[in-house]
Write an enzyme that holds these catalytic residues in place. Structure first.
Site, PDB file in Angstrom:
ATOM      1  N   CYS A 108      -9.947  51.885 -13.948  1.00  0.00           N
ATOM      2  CA  CYS A 108      -9.949  52.374 -15.330  1.00  0.00           C
ATOM      3  C   CYS A 108      -8.924  51.596 -16.161  1.00  0.00           C
ATOM      4  O   CYS A 108      -7.727  51.687 -15.929  1.00  0.00           O
ATOM      5  CB  CYS A 108      -9.624  53.878 -15.330  1.00  0.00           C
ATOM      6  SG  CYS A 108      -9.298  54.572 -16.959  1.00  0.00           S
ATOM      7  N   CYS A 111      -6.312  53.680 -18.011  1.00  0.00           N
ATOM      8  CA  CYS A 111      -5.337  54.232 -17.054  1.00  0.00           C
ATOM      9  C   CYS A 111      -4.282  53.187 -16.709  1.00  0.00           C
ATOM     10  O   CYS A 111      -3.081  53.473 -16.701  1.00  0.00           O
ATOM     11  CB  CYS A 111      -6.034  54.665 -15.769  1.00  0.00           C
ATOM     12  SG  CYS A 111      -7.339  55.889 -15.985  1.00  0.00           S
TER      13      CYS A 111
END
Length: 189
Positions: A108, A111
């Site tokens: 991600c 993230c």
């Protein structure tokens, strides 16, 4: 040439602020930071590498813990199982501390971009709030269901073994960090 170093409080340190002349700036590793405690004195053994690739060992002492310099960022502790999750929450409850959980995935992008910003925020709130990181691909689905995580990155504030707040970080990182700050500050009131 003499090297000096200002020691800091935490062994989970990512960046510390050494006092070296610019010409001798060494590359150093935080993994070599060892701490031992004797009454109010704390001693740090630091292994550094100078530009000449020769290893040096310094012993640095600080007179009192209050005189130690604060870290600029603190590494988020990785959680890998439900038992560790329960232990962290139990210890935080016992110490009357809050816990921030970053639920993320290695793939991600948001993230990955948010994690270093949370490490800086962790230094700002150290030691009142503990920060942890959980890769959703490494933990059982039962833990994700229990925490109610459905999107990433999800940042949760836990206090007394209960989730007190949540920020889902799908927008700009600085806005997410401000939302987390508000969440922590409102919980402490």
């Amino acid at each position: 040439m003499s090297d000096s170093l200002v020691a800091v409080k935490t062994p989970r340190l990512l960046h510390f602020r050494p006092h070296f002349s610019i010409s001798s700036s060494p590359s150093y590793s935080s993994s070599h930071l060892l701490k031992s405690s004797t009454s109010s004195l704390r001693f740090y053994n630091v292994s550094i590498r100078s530009s000449g690739a020769s290893k040096k060992h310094l012993s640095v002492s600080a007179i009192a813990q209050g005189e130690l310099e604060e870290p600029s960022s603190i590494e988020l502790v990785q959680m890998t199982c439900e038992q560790q999750f329960d232990e962290v929450l139990a210890e935080a409850e016992k110490l009357k501390e809050s816990v921030i959980m970053l639920w993320m995935a290695y793939w991600c992008r948001k993230c990955i971009y948010l994690k270093p910003k949370l490490e800086k925020l962790a230094a700002e709130y150290y030691p009142r709030v503990r920060f942890y990181c959980i890769d959703v691909n490494l933990v059982p689905q039962s833990l994700l269901n229990r925490a109610g995580v459905i999107k990433m990155p999800t940042i949760q504030l836990w206090c007394n073994r209960k989730m007190q707040g949540e920020v889902i970080g799908g927008h700009t990182a600085w806005l997410v960090i401000e939302d987390i700050r508000r969440m922590i500050d409102n919980e402490e009131v």
